[in-house]
Design an enzyme around this catalytic site. Structure first.
Site, PDB file in Angstrom:
ATOM      1  N   LYS A  56       0.840  -1.213   0.000  1.00  0.00           N
ATOM      2  CA  LYS A  56       0.000   0.000   0.000  1.00  0.00           C
ATOM      3  C   LYS A  56       0.873   1.261   0.000  1.00  0.00           C
ATOM      4  O   LYS A  56       0.734   2.124  -0.865  1.00  0.00           O
ATOM      5  CB  LYS A  56      -0.921  -0.001   1.232  1.00  0.00           C
ATOM      6  N   ARG A  86       9.644  -0.007   9.332  1.00  0.00           N
ATOM      7  CA  ARG A  86       9.923  -0.385  10.707  1.00  0.00           C
ATOM      8  C   ARG A  86      11.436  -0.395  10.904  1.00  0.00           C
ATOM      9  O   ARG A  86      12.181  -0.894  10.050  1.00  0.00           O
ATOM     10  CB  ARG A  86       9.352  -1.773  11.029  1.00  0.00           C
ATOM     11  N   GLU A 132      12.082   2.487  20.177  1.00  0.00           N
ATOM     12  CA  GLU A 132      11.475   3.825  20.096  1.00  0.00           C
ATOM     13  C   GLU A 132      11.005   4.282  21.468  1.00  0.00           C
ATOM     14  O   GLU A 132      10.278   3.534  22.126  1.00  0.00           O
ATOM     15  CB  GLU A 132      10.315   3.816  19.099  1.00  0.00           C
ATOM     16  N   HIS A 151       8.943   8.977  14.335  1.00  0.00           N
ATOM     17  CA  HIS A 151       7.816   8.120  13.910  1.00  0.00           C
ATOM     18  C   HIS A 151       6.586   8.981  13.580  1.00  0.00           C
ATOM     19  O   HIS A 151       5.526   8.853  14.195  1.00  0.00           O
ATOM     20  CB  HIS A 151       7.486   7.090  15.003  1.00  0.00           C
TER      21      HIS A 151
HETATM   22  N1  LIG Z   1       6.129   5.307   9.696  1.00  0.00           N
HETATM   23  C1  LIG Z   1       4.840   5.158   9.881  1.00  0.00           C
HETATM   24  O1  LIG Z   1       4.222   5.893  10.626  1.00  0.00           O
HETATM   25  C2  LIG Z   1       4.113   4.073   9.126  1.00  0.00           C
HETATM   26  C3  LIG Z   1       2.796   4.283   8.697  1.00  0.00           C
HETATM   27  C4  LIG Z   1       2.160   3.250   7.971  1.00  0.00           C
HETATM   28  C5  LIG Z   1       2.825   2.051   7.727  1.00  0.00           C
HETATM   29  N2  LIG Z   1       4.087   1.891   8.212  1.00  0.00           N
HETATM   30  C6  LIG Z   1       4.845   0.649   7.929  1.00  0.00           C
HETATM   31  O2  LIG Z   1       5.092   0.594   6.518  1.00  0.00           O
HETATM   32  C7  LIG Z   1       5.220  -0.778   6.093  1.00  0.00           C
HETATM   33  C8  LIG Z   1       4.342  -1.024   4.868  1.00  0.00           C
HETATM   34  O3  LIG Z   1       2.992  -0.820   5.208  1.00  0.00           O
HETATM   35  P1  LIG Z   1       1.855  -1.163   4.142  1.00  0.00           P
HETATM   36  O4  LIG Z   1       0.599  -0.671   4.743  1.00  0.00           O
HETATM   37  O5  LIG Z   1       2.291  -0.709   2.806  1.00  0.00           O
HETATM   38  O6  LIG Z   1       1.886  -2.770   4.200  1.00  0.00           O
HETATM   39  P2  LIG Z   1       1.490  -3.766   3.006  1.00  0.00           P
HETATM   40  O7  LIG Z   1       1.263  -5.081   3.673  1.00  0.00           O
HETATM   41  O8  LIG Z   1       0.408  -3.168   2.177  1.00  0.00           O
HETATM   42  O9  LIG Z   1       2.817  -3.833   2.097  1.00  0.00           O
HETATM   43  C9  LIG Z   1       3.961  -4.538   2.472  1.00  0.00           C
HETATM   44  C10 LIG Z   1       4.571  -5.114   1.178  1.00  0.00           C
HETATM   45  O10 LIG Z   1       5.847  -5.660   1.496  1.00  0.00           O
HETATM   46  C11 LIG Z   1       6.000  -6.834   0.697  1.00  0.00           C
HETATM   47  N3  LIG Z   1       7.048  -7.697   1.248  1.00  0.00           N
HETATM   48  C12 LIG Z   1       6.930  -8.709   2.148  1.00  0.00           C
HETATM   49  N4  LIG Z   1       8.133  -9.266   2.342  1.00  0.00           N
HETATM   50  C13 LIG Z   1       9.020  -8.603   1.568  1.00  0.00           C
HETATM   51  C14 LIG Z   1      10.413  -8.720   1.331  1.00  0.00           C
HETATM   52  N5  LIG Z   1      11.148  -9.654   1.975  1.00  0.00           N
HETATM   53  N6  LIG Z   1      10.996  -7.877   0.462  1.00  0.00           N
HETATM   54  C15 LIG Z   1      10.270  -6.939  -0.183  1.00  0.00           C
HETATM   55  N7  LIG Z   1       8.934  -6.775  -0.011  1.00  0.00           N
HETATM   56  C16 LIG Z   1       8.327  -7.601   0.862  1.00  0.00           C
HETATM   57  C17 LIG Z   1       4.625  -7.468   0.685  1.00  0.00           C
HETATM   58  O11 LIG Z   1       4.477  -8.361  -0.411  1.00  0.00           O
HETATM   59  C18 LIG Z   1       3.736  -6.248   0.566  1.00  0.00           C
HETATM   60  O12 LIG Z   1       3.449  -5.978  -0.788  1.00  0.00           O
HETATM   61  C19 LIG Z   1       4.855  -1.617   7.321  1.00  0.00           C
HETATM   62  O13 LIG Z   1       6.053  -2.007   7.945  1.00  0.00           O
HETATM   63  C20 LIG Z   1       4.096  -0.645   8.219  1.00  0.00           C
HETATM   64  O14 LIG Z   1       4.203  -1.031   9.554  1.00  0.00           O
HETATM   65  C21 LIG Z   1       4.730   2.865   8.887  1.00  0.00           C
HETATM   66  O1  LIG Z   2       1.739   1.407  12.297  1.00  0.00           O
HETATM   67  C1  LIG Z   2       1.341   2.518  12.017  1.00  0.00           C
HETATM   68  O2  LIG Z   2       0.151   2.766  11.709  1.00  0.00           O
HETATM   69  C2  LIG Z   2       2.298   3.636  11.979  1.00  0.00           C
HETATM   70  O3  LIG Z   2       3.567   3.191  12.291  1.00  0.00           O
HETATM   71  C3  LIG Z   2       1.838   4.803  12.814  1.00  0.00           C
HETATM   72  O4  LIG Z   2       1.948   4.621  14.210  1.00  0.00           O
HETATM   73  P1  LIG Z   2       1.336   5.756  15.188  1.00  0.00           P
HETATM   74  O5  LIG Z   2      -0.131   5.575  15.226  1.00  0.00           O
HETATM   75  O6  LIG Z   2       1.951   5.513  16.528  1.00  0.00           O
HETATM   76  O7  LIG Z   2       1.701   7.076  14.629  1.00  0.00           O
END
Ligand SMILES: NC(=O)c1ccc[n+]([C@@H]2O[C@H](COP(=O)([O-])OP(=O)(O)OC[C@H]3O[C@@H](n4cnc5c(N)ncnc54)[C@H](O)[C@@H]3O)[C@@H](O)[C@H]2O)c1
Ligand SMILES: O=C(O)[C@H](O)COP(=O)(O)O
Length: 624
Positions: A231, A312, A341, A360
């Site tokens: 996503k 992450r 964190e 974050h």
């Molecule tokens: N920083 C933030 O505040 C924040 C916010 C939202 C999401 N996130 C993090 O972002 C990441 C992605 O979120 P998302 O909603 O897109 O998840 P998602 O599940 O939609 O996408 C993850 C993708 O990674 C792929 N994947 C799995 N193993 C893999 C590998 N070894 N190599 C390459 N790709 C691989 C999967 O096939 C999938 O398409 C997650 O770790 C989520 O926790 C962080």
């Molecule tokens: O997993 C998540 O949705 C993001 O990492 C955001 O985390 P937060 O709600 O603590 O900002």
């Protein structure tokens, strides 16, 4: 023996009916709201009376502790007890309004563990973000009253899911409302890093004017490797293309045509990291991705690469990144997430002059927080009403008697899914999975929702951050473009067992182990439950019979004497204990498949030695 009839149930994961349990034959007029991806708009779903009964049991299936009598709060209109909802981190006002309409809402931020434990026994629901640790102690302290934990965001690593399930507490999250915010933050970090915005800002505020020191690099025409095309990753790719970047992606499980449609080439891990000028991380933290960026990886990157991480912290070995920054292998990094964190105050990584950090903030926009707040509030209210939530991450919803009868098949189904996905060659996206159940009972009486959910779980969990259960399996499969169809085959056998065998087929993919591909050109594995133990009974066209526990090595070899001994010796020399072994062949003295169960994971050298045995034509190591 005779196969009498085959009934195809075309249950695309897309079908809304399957998101609620997948009974494709019965739909009556009652509507329940289920919250799905995108704007949190309730979608009416038609459920049978029987299904509605199941839905009501959602929070009770695993309940092990009786709720204590708590002082009731009466809703003056409905004259029923109003549930108490504790919100332990800042939540958008729109979400709070949804909650207040339904229950008593208490917002108490920055609670210590001790205070949270004191309060929780008077609460029916708890809403958190990533800052509240919902530990086993919290569930214990709840004394059975806590019915649902809502995570206002995606990651639920701060919630002890096992404890939640054991205590009968449903956990729901809000997986989609912050996708754009995270993608935008990735782009913000990319641009800020390339132009030294944070460093130059700090320098000016320190009274300096250093125009020569902060010459940046341009983005246009540069190659960005998006690692994880899910996503967030796909939204980052789209935006980077708008900036004139050449975007490639690595995601072993993403469908190539989805990437192609976005104008992005899916490439191997090594090609991505060795050709990119910028690398942006968007994969989940799983055992496979933990510290996937380490000394070995940094030795392969294009010198002077720049790295962005809004996924992450744990996917990077942070000490190795400091070394790579010091050596110049990595020119700069921009990080929103950290292994710990908040990170220690003296963290070399955070203090490094070539590193830009944010605490974050990926999901922290007003819009995302409002969206997340509404999404989670509606999911929590729905769960408190006993309704089905498409974002539930634990606690399957099946009557106890069905769970009890199907439990060994549930384990079998998950393991077959887990095995099948590992047989797919990296780079070939999975789109179509078929599950075939052979049964001696009336196929119409076979409730396969739990089994299908567990096959889906086995397939998706190793490749995603998603937690899959009966409630969310089809929803998640649909999001990933995965079509799950089922076929129930009626056979003459004892109807004592609900299922005779389960077969998982994956079509239109390449396999790492050609022998797993059947004559019909799909990956095919089949299993049975014998004496309560799940067993693998067929791989491609080869029959085997091994218990599904520990890890598995599959070898295809020339069918000749001494093969078991040779492989057994190699494993023995490396102190890998063989738990079982089975050989299957189609024709004597031609080819055979050997399935070897091992307690330990063999190291690379051991596997190499097995591959070097001349009569072994191919082999694969699979984790169960
Ligand atoms: N920083 C933030 O505040 C924040 C916010 C939202 C999401 N996130 C993090 O972002 C990441 C992605 O979120 P998302 O909603 O897109 O998840 P998602 O599940 O939609 O996408 C993850 C993708 O990674 C792929 N994947 C799995 N193993 C893999 C590998 N070894 N190599 C390459 N790709 C691989 C999967 O096939 C999938 O398409 C997650 O770790 C989520 O926790 C962080
Ligand atoms: O997993 C998540 O949705 C993001 O990492 C955001 O985390 P937060 O709600 O603590 O900002």
């Amino acid at each position: 023996m005779a196969s009498v009839s085959a009934k195809i149930i075309s249950s695309t994961a897309a079908a809304v009916a399957t998101a609620t349990g997948g009974n494709t034959t019965t739909t009556r007029s009652s509507c329940l709201p289920v919250f799905r991806r995108g704007p949190a708009t309730p979608l009416p779903l038609k459920l049978s009376r029987r299904r509605r009964h199941h839905v009501r049991h959602i929070t009770n299936v695993f309940k092990t502790v009786e709720s204590p009598a708590a002082p009731p709060t009466l809703d003056p209109v409905r004259q029923v007890q109003k549930p108490t909802i504790l919100v332990s981190e800042k939540l958008g006002e729109a979400g709070l309004e949804v909650l207040r309409e339904f229950g008593e809402v208490e917002c108490s931020y920055d609670l210590s563990q001790e205070d949270l434990c004191k309060k929780i026994s008077l609460c029916d629901a708890l809403i958190v973000r990533s800052g509240t640790k919902v530990t086993r102690a919290v569930f214990e302290a709840a004394k059975g009253r806590l019915k649902v934990v809502g995570r206002a965001g995606v990651g639920i690593d701060n919630v002890d899911l096992q404890a939640a399930t054991e205590f009968g507490c449903l956990v729901v999250n809000a997986p989609t409302a912050n996708t754009i915010a995270a993608a935008e933050h990735g782009i913000a970090l990319l641009a800020a890093m390339a132009r030294n915005v944070a460093q130059a800002d700090a320098s000016m505020k320190a009274g300096k004017w250093q125009r020569n020191k902060y010459v940046g690099v341009s983005l246009v025409g540069k190659t960005l490797a998006v690692m994880g095309f899910g996503k967030v990753g796909s939204e980052v790719a789209r935006r980077a293309k708008g900036l004139g970047m050449h975007v490639i992606a690595h995601d072993p499980y993403a469908p190539a045509d989805r990437a192609r449609a976005a104008g992005v080439d899916l490439v191997s891990f090594d090609l991505a990291i060795s050709t990119a000028d910028f690398i942006s991380l968007h994969m989940p933290l799983t055992p496979t991705t933990k510290k996937i960026f380490n000394d070995e990886t940094f030795a392969k990157v294009k010198k002077g690469v720049r790295i962005i991480n809004v996924a992450r912290g744990g996917v990077i070995d942070e000490d190795a990144l400091v070394r790579a920054l010091d050596s110049g292998a990595v020119a700069q990094a921009a990080l929103d997430v950290f292994t710990e964190e908040p990170p220690p105050k003296d963290s070399k990584l955070v203090q490094h002059e070539n590193v830009t950090v944010t605490p974050h903030l990926g999901a922290s926009t007003k819009e995302a927080q409002e969206g997340v707040a509404i999404e989670i509030a509606e999911a929590v209210v729905g769960a408190l009403r006993g309704e089905l939530s498409a974002t539930a991450v634990n606690a399957p919803m099946v009557p106890p008697e069905v769970i009890s009868e199907l439990s060994p098949y549930v384990v079998l189904a998950e393991k077959l899914g887990r095995l099948a996905v590992q047989l797919v060659a990296g780079g070939s996206g999975i789109k179509s999975v078929k599950v075939v159940y052979k049964t001696a009972r009336d196929p119409d009486d076979l409730d396969t929702r739990l089994l299908r959910a567990m096959v889906t779980k086995g397939i998706i969990e190793p490749i995603s951050s998603s937690f899959i259960n009966l409630v969310n399996a089809d929803f998640t499969a649909k999001q990933k473009g995965l079509r799950i169809s089922e076929e129930r085959v009626s056979i003459d056998s004892s109807p004592e067992n609900p299922v005779e065998s389960i077969q998982v087929q994956i079509s239109n993919v390449d396999s790492k182990f050609a022998s797993a591909v059947s004559e019909n050109e799909y990956i095919s594995i089949e299993g049975k439950v014998k004496d309560g133990i799940p067993r693998l009974t067929c791989v491609g066209s080869f029959s085997v019979d091994v218990s599904l526990e520990g890890n598995l090595i599959l070898c295809r070899q020339v069918d000749q004497p001494g093969m078991i001994g040779r492989v057994g010796n190699i494993l023995g020399e490396c102190n890998v204990n063989v738990s079982f072994m089975s050989v299957g062949r189609t024709v004597k003295r031609t080819r055979a498949i050997m399935a070897i169960g091992v307690d330990e994971e063999p190291d690379k050298d051991t596997l190499k030695k097995i591959g070097e045995v001349p009569a072994i034509e191919e082999f694969v190591f699979l984790k169960l």
